[in-house]
Scaffold this active site. Structure first.
Site, PDB file in Angstrom:
ATOM      1  CG  HIS A   1      -1.932   0.958   1.383  1.00 18.62           C
ATOM      2  ND1 HIS A   1      -1.715   2.253   1.776  1.00 18.62           N
ATOM      3  CD2 HIS A   1      -3.260   0.847   1.167  1.00 18.62           C
ATOM      4  CE1 HIS A   1      -2.867   2.897   1.797  1.00 18.62           C
ATOM      5  NE2 HIS A   1      -3.827   2.073   1.428  1.00 18.62           N
ATOM      6  CG  ASP A  60       0.202  -2.597   6.147  1.00 15.70           C
ATOM      7  OD1 ASP A  60      -0.784  -2.720   6.893  1.00 15.70           O
ATOM      8  OD2 ASP A  60       0.174  -1.938   5.093  1.00 15.70           O
ATOM      9  CD  GLN A  98      -7.344  -4.423   4.036  1.00 12.97           C
ATOM     10  OE1 GLN A  98      -8.352  -5.055   4.386  1.00 12.97           O
ATOM     11  NE2 GLN A  98      -7.413  -3.164   3.651  1.00 12.97           N
ATOM     12  CB  CYS A 143      -3.458   3.187  -1.661  1.00 18.05           C
ATOM     13  SG  CYS A 143      -4.551   4.555  -1.306  1.00 18.05           S
ATOM     14  CE  LYS A 150      -7.450  -0.018   6.236  1.00 14.88           C
ATOM     15  NZ  LYS A 150      -8.131   0.462   5.023  1.00 14.88           N
TER      16      LYS A 150
HETATM   17  C1  LIG Z   1      -2.753  -2.867   3.416  1.00 14.81           C
HETATM   18  C2  LIG Z   1      -3.018  -1.483   3.920  1.00 14.81           C
HETATM   19  N1  LIG Z   1      -2.034  -0.782   4.486  1.00 14.81           N
HETATM   20  C3  LIG Z   1      -2.233   0.440   4.961  1.00 14.81           C
HETATM   21  C4  LIG Z   1      -3.456   1.067   4.892  1.00 14.81           C
HETATM   22  C5  LIG Z   1      -3.598   2.451   5.421  1.00 14.81           C
HETATM   23  O1  LIG Z   1      -4.441   2.483   6.518  1.00 14.81           O
HETATM   24  P1  LIG Z   1      -4.943   3.859   7.137  1.00 14.81           P
HETATM   25  O2  LIG Z   1      -5.455   4.662   5.992  1.00 14.81           O
HETATM   26  O3  LIG Z   1      -5.994   3.459   8.097  1.00 14.81           O
HETATM   27  O4  LIG Z   1      -3.774   4.513   7.785  1.00 14.81           O
HETATM   28  C6  LIG Z   1      -4.516   0.372   4.302  1.00 14.81           C
HETATM   29  C7  LIG Z   1      -5.859   0.955   4.209  1.00 14.81           C
HETATM   30  O5  LIG Z   1      -6.230   1.710   3.369  1.00 14.81           O
HETATM   31  C8  LIG Z   1      -4.288  -0.932   3.805  1.00 14.81           C
HETATM   32  O6  LIG Z   1      -5.268  -1.618   3.229  1.00 14.81           O
END
Ligand SMILES: Cc1ncc(COP(=O)(O)O)c(C=O)c1O
Lengths: 151, 410
Positions: free
Chosen positions: B125, B203, B206, B367, B229
């Protein structure tokens, strides 16, 4: 199931998105500009043969949703042979049309984009090619984006 | 408790799901972007603001004590949620993004030198890519990527040996890919990295709310996730790090709460977690998140995982019957989401039409723009599931996709 979407996806739009007109590069172009929609990653490139103040020829390439492709396609059809002043005036009219649903003066086939204003997320798609056009006319080297456009 | 949960009864805990959108029952399939919130979480927030609201760690009065107790109880709960050895290793952040930025800026500034390598994967991401690019720029380190094999969204592990050079100082990777649904072998990868003395970050945006997570079993050094999430509020997230690493790092931001003593020219800092939590924190966030973690574990994340996987597998199978469809992500062992492209129909058109039928999908690059470019697409459409989704909703989704194809003359 999607009858109420006909105001967005008018037949003319569907037709132009499936068979975009002037969808190729233009080797003789003396102006070109890229348009990018950072939200969806869409990009298109507009090519112009500017002869004095006349848009002698115009074409585009790129990828995008149905609305952005149809918009670029109809733009090229509408402006071929017109002047820079016509193009600037039409930009203003289309901008008003896709944000309010109305425009001053007759915009011909472009009126099919009136429905877009009801779908705020799609305004950027409809206006992308027009921003690229203004960039090409100004001779911008930087790609133009739709970032300043309100969601 | 081996019996299957009553999913339909659980669904009733989510007031938002009981509504019509554009005249059709809402089918919410954008859970990878954010999940909905059960009444238990909403009520925890209301209760806090109606009864206990005060600043934490500062006051000596009753309300401040209560707020502080709830705040710290949430920290302990988060530690238990991911099997962290100590609550002192739990840092409250705004979310996954801030957690990664915090590590990149503190750990990265301390440890990265010119020529060092930060190893990521091609499916990260943007939030696990851009903070590393930024710190690389500042330190002279370089970012390298473990490749993805193709549309199946799997890591090309055959490249691992040649990429794990002595220059690699950090391996940061996603547990479950939000755009492909891949479940990465994080235990094995962290073990390999550890043997070479490489620090690791996982990370878990998910994964944390979808399957049981044990950071000690994963064997990573940092683990990050977002509250929103996993049925919690927006604006709160968790960073876990090994205590010995955390206490060796410089602070992230300066301000109140993170100091031992302050003079006009210098300050002494507290240990983790206060060292990384300057200023008045989000207090209701951890309290809401606490309720969310309780809620999920009362159901059982092992059961949630099975349910999500079943729905995604069912959706994948039904989608593959459409001629010309392009499906992304692994065929086997996928997480609870499917990413796809209909032939000659842009993902945004799919999403706009589906929305008219009450079905909330996501269309775009999710993203993960570099991965999209690598696969030669601008975007995909994505349906992502959670435990309150039903098989009947998958049927509606599939019917709607069929209608969208017809609309575009297929
Ligand atoms: C795999 C992953 N990493 C990071 C993020 C970023 O999360 P957040 O926007 O809650 O900081 C997301 C969510 O959009 C994600 O799906």
């Amino acid at each position: 199931m999607f009858e109420d979407l006909n105001d967005l996806y008018q037949q003319v739009i569907l037709d132009h998105c499936k068979q975009p007109r002037n969808f190729h590069e233009l080797p003789s172009a003396n102006r070109s500009a890229q348009g990018r929609n950072p939200v969806c990653g869409d990009q298109l490139k507009l090519f112009l043969v500017l002869d004095g103040d006349t848009l002698r020829d115009i074409s585009f390439t790129g990828s995008g949703c149905c609305i952005s492709k149809a918009s670029a396609s109809l733009l090229t059809e509408h402006l071929k042979g017109k002047t820079r002043a016509d193009a600037e005036k039409t930009f203003a009219q289309v901008h008003e049309l896709v944000t309010t649903g109305q425009s001053a003066g007759d915009v011909g086939k472009l009126a099919v984009f009136a429905g877009v204003h009801k779908y705020p997320a799609r305004v950027k798609c409809a206006i992308l090619a027009w921003h690229a056009l203004m960039g090409a006319l100004k001779g911008d080297a930087e790609p133009v984006t739709t970032e300043s456009e309100q969601d | 408790m081996s019996s299957s949960p009553d999913w339909l009864a659980l669904r009733k805990d989510f007031p938002i799901l009981d509504q019509k959108v554009h005249g059709r029952p809402l089918v919410y399939l954008d859970n990878a972007a954010t999940s909905q919130k059960p009444r238990a979480v909403i009520e925890a927030l209301v209760r806090y603001y109606e009864r206990d609201n005060a600043n934490v760690h500062r006051g000596l009065h009753e309300l401040s004590n209560r707020a502080t107790n709830h705040f710290e109880a949430a920290r302990a709960r988060a530690a238990k949620f991911i099997n962290a050895p100590s609550a002192d290793e739990i840092i409250f952040t705004r979310g996954t993004t801030e957690g990664i930025n915090l590590v990149a800026q503190t750990w990265g500034m301390k440890h990265l030198k010119p020529g060092d390598v930060i190893l990521l994967t091609e499916m990260e991401h943007h939030s696990n890519m851009v903070p590393w690019q930024m710190i690389a720029e500042r330190t002279g380190a370089r970012v390298a990527y473990l490749p993805v094999t193709g549309d199946d969204g799997l890591l090309d592990l055959s490249q691992l040996d040649s990429l794990l050079t002595p220059q690699v100082k950090m391996l940061a990777l996603v547990h479950i890919s939000n755009s492909m649904g891949t479940v990465n072998p994080v235990e094995a990868l962290c073990a390999r990295a550890r043997k070479k003395g490489i620090t690791t970050l996982v990370d878990g945006a998910q994964s944390a709310g979808h399957l049981p997570v044990d950071v000690q079993a994963i064997g990573c050094d940092f683990f990050v996730f977002s509250g929103h999430k996993i049925c919690g509020p927006t604006g709160i997230g968790i960073l876990w790090g090994r205590q010995e690493i955390l206490n060796s790092l410089p602070p992230y931001q300066g301000g109140g709460e993170m100091i031992l003593t302050v003079g006009y020219d210098r300050a002494e800092f507290k240990q983790s977690p206060q060292r990384f939590e300057a200023g008045t924190p989000d207090i209701s966030g951890p309290i809401g998140l606490h309720a969310a973690m309780d809620y999920l574990d009362a159901i059982g994340r092992d059961k949630i995982w099975k349910h999500d996987q079943e729905l995604a597998g069912y959706a994948y199978e039904k989608l593959s019957a459409f001629k010309g469809i392009r499906l992304f992500g692994p065929k086997q062992d996928r997480a609870g989401l499917v990413s796809f492209l209909l032939q000659d129909v842009h993902a945004h058109d799919v999403v706009t039409l589906a929305d008219r039928a009450g079905v909330a999908l996501r269309g775009g690059h999710h993203c993960t723009q570099p991965l999209m470019h690598k696969l030669g697409v601008e975007s995909t459409a994505r349906a992502s599931f959670y435990f309150y989704n039903t098989r009947a909703e998958v049927d509606v989704f599939i019917e709607v996709i069929g209608e969208i194809r017809k609309f575009f003359g297929q």
